[in-house]
Design a protein around this motif. Sequence first.
Motif, short mmCIF file in Angstrom:
data_model
loop_
_atom_site.label_atom_id
_atom_site.label_comp_id
_atom_site.label_asym_id
_atom_site.label_seq_id
_atom_site.Cartn_x
_atom_site.Cartn_y
_atom_site.Cartn_z
N ILE A 62 -12.99 -0.86 -7.66
CA ILE A 62 -12.01 0.23 -7.63
C ILE A 62 -10.74 -0.28 -6.97
CG2 ILE A 62 -11.53 2.53 -6.73
CD1 ILE A 62 -13.60 2.58 -8.87
N ARG A 63 -9.63 -0.18 -7.68
CA ARG A 63 -8.37 -0.77 -7.21
C ARG A 63 -7.66 0.13 -6.19
NH1 ARG A 63 -6.55 -4.75 -10.80
NH2 ARG A 63 -8.33 -5.56 -11.96
N ASN A 64 -6.91 -0.49 -5.31
CA ASN A 64 -6.09 0.28 -4.38
C ASN A 64 -5.09 1.11 -5.17
OD1 ASN A 64 -6.28 -2.52 -2.33
ND2 ASN A 64 -6.86 -0.51 -1.58
N GLY B 256 0.81 -1.21 0.00
CA GLY B 256 0.00 0.00 0.00
C GLY B 256 0.84 1.26 0.00
N ARG B 257 1.94 1.23 0.74
CA ARG B 257 2.83 2.39 0.75
C ARG B 257 3.52 2.57 -0.60
NH1 ARG B 257 3.09 0.74 6.21
NH2 ARG B 257 4.65 -0.86 5.82
N ARG B 258 3.89 1.48 -1.25
CA ARG B 258 4.48 1.59 -2.59
C ARG B 258 3.46 2.12 -3.59
NH1 ARG B 258 6.40 -3.57 -1.33
NH2 ARG B 258 5.26 -4.55 -3.05
N GLN B 259 2.22 1.70 -3.45
CA GLN B 259 1.17 2.22 -4.32
C GLN B 259 1.00 3.72 -4.12
OE1 GLN B 259 -1.92 -0.40 -2.98
NE2 GLN B 259 -1.62 -1.88 -4.64
N ALA B 260 1.08 4.16 -2.87
CA ALA B 260 0.94 5.59 -2.58
C ALA B 260 2.08 6.40 -3.20
CB ALA B 260 0.89 5.82 -1.07
N THR B 261 3.29 5.87 -3.16
CA THR B 261 4.41 6.59 -3.77
C THR B 261 4.29 6.60 -5.29
OG1 THR B 261 5.84 4.62 -3.72
CG2 THR B 261 5.97 6.11 -1.84
N ALA B 262 3.71 5.54 -5.86
CA ALA B 262 3.47 5.53 -7.32
C ALA B 262 2.45 6.61 -7.69
CB ALA B 262 2.99 4.16 -7.76
N VAL B 263 1.45 6.80 -6.85
CA VAL B 263 0.50 7.91 -7.07
C VAL B 263 1.24 9.23 -7.02
CG1 VAL B 263 -1.47 9.15 -6.08
CG2 VAL B 263 -1.52 6.64 -6.22
N GLY B 264 2.15 9.37 -6.04
CA GLY B 264 2.91 10.60 -5.93
C GLY B 264 3.74 10.89 -7.17
N ALA B 265 4.37 9.85 -7.73
CA ALA B 265 5.16 10.03 -8.95
C ALA B 265 4.25 10.47 -10.10
CB ALA B 265 5.87 8.73 -9.30
N HIS C 35 -0.11 3.63 -13.68
CA HIS C 35 1.02 4.11 -12.88
C HIS C 35 1.50 3.06 -11.88
CE1 HIS C 35 -2.66 4.82 -10.68
NE2 HIS C 35 -1.98 4.98 -9.57
N LEU C 36 0.73 1.99 -11.68
CA LEU C 36 1.09 0.94 -10.73
C LEU C 36 1.71 -0.28 -11.41
CD1 LEU C 36 -2.18 0.95 -8.58
CD2 LEU C 36 -0.05 2.19 -8.11
N ASP C 37 1.84 -0.24 -12.74
CA ASP C 37 2.23 -1.43 -13.49
C ASP C 37 3.59 -1.99 -13.09
OD1 ASP C 37 -0.12 -1.47 -14.85
OD2 ASP C 37 0.66 -0.59 -16.70
N ARG C 38 4.47 -1.14 -12.61
CA ARG C 38 5.84 -1.61 -12.29
C ARG C 38 5.95 -2.15 -10.87
NH1 ARG C 38 9.72 3.11 -14.95
NH2 ARG C 38 8.94 2.88 -17.10
N LEU C 39 4.88 -2.09 -10.12
CA LEU C 39 4.94 -2.57 -8.74
C LEU C 39 4.85 -4.09 -8.70
CD1 LEU C 39 2.57 -0.11 -6.87
CD2 LEU C 39 5.06 -0.08 -6.93
N ALA D 62 -2.25 9.84 1.35
CA ALA D 62 -2.09 11.26 1.00
C ALA D 62 -0.71 11.77 1.40
CB ALA D 62 -3.19 12.07 1.68
N SER D 63 -0.27 11.43 2.60
CA SER D 63 1.01 11.92 3.09
C SER D 63 2.16 11.47 2.20
CB SER D 63 1.22 11.43 4.53
OG SER D 63 2.49 11.84 5.02
N LEU D 64 2.16 10.20 1.82
CA LEU D 64 3.24 9.66 0.98
C LEU D 64 3.18 10.24 -0.42
CD1 LEU D 64 3.03 5.96 2.17
CD2 LEU D 64 5.00 7.47 2.48
N ALA D 65 1.98 10.35 -0.99
CA ALA D 65 1.85 10.85 -2.36
C ALA D 65 2.21 12.33 -2.47
CB ALA D 65 0.43 10.60 -2.86
#
Length: 224
Positions: free
Chosen positions: A190-192, A46-55, A215-219, A79-82
């Motif tokens: 709706i995906r995480n 979940g944290r990696r997904q949040a950083t992918a949103v941020g990118a 944006h999550l494809d590389r995770l 929100a904080s990570l993104a």
Amino acid sequence: MTLQSLTMIRHGESASNAAAALLAGTDAEEFGDGTRDPDVPLTDLGRRQATAVGAWLAGQSDREWTVLCSPYRRARETASLALEFIGPAAVRSDERLRDRDIGTLQGLTDLGWRRRYPGEQARRERLGRFYYRPPGGESWTDVALRLRTLLPELDGHVLIFAHDIVVVMTRYIIEGLDEQAILAIERNQIRNGSISRWARTGAGLTRVDYNATAHLDRLDGRVL
């Protein structure tokens, strides 16, 4: 000023999401560790997904966002990570963006609530998923009612971190859908970490993306 665009992010994978997925199809009646729903944290994925949103946010045109967030921990952590990727941003917590309350069914698998509350299965089948309200909880339409008070307040370019049902019912409202249409759309969960967007064209808002996950494809790992 009117709402120019609306971007909605579903939180990254939470501990409850991971626990429920792990127990799907088993004989388990409960999932999770008893943590109160508003306090459930993100997993490592979940944290990696949040950083992918941020990118992804960092790659968007430079704009001044109005940022709103569900008060639940999994949304706040997302929100904080993104937002680290786009610089300091004031985040307004709004309880109208919280997840749907499922009352006494919280923490139970499908098998668990069918065994422990057998009458509720018949009641849900009679009312349908859209209008069914679990004991002590909310229906989909209850979520829609709180969103109907929030959406008219929004203006400018708005970024929201929230939950799957909030995204679904926002689409229901913005696009003027009916029960059958939104139930058909919701079959694709709706995906995480997914991104859904609407932008103003003329007098209304037009959908740009919905449940987008490129944006999550590389995770590594699941994208739930």
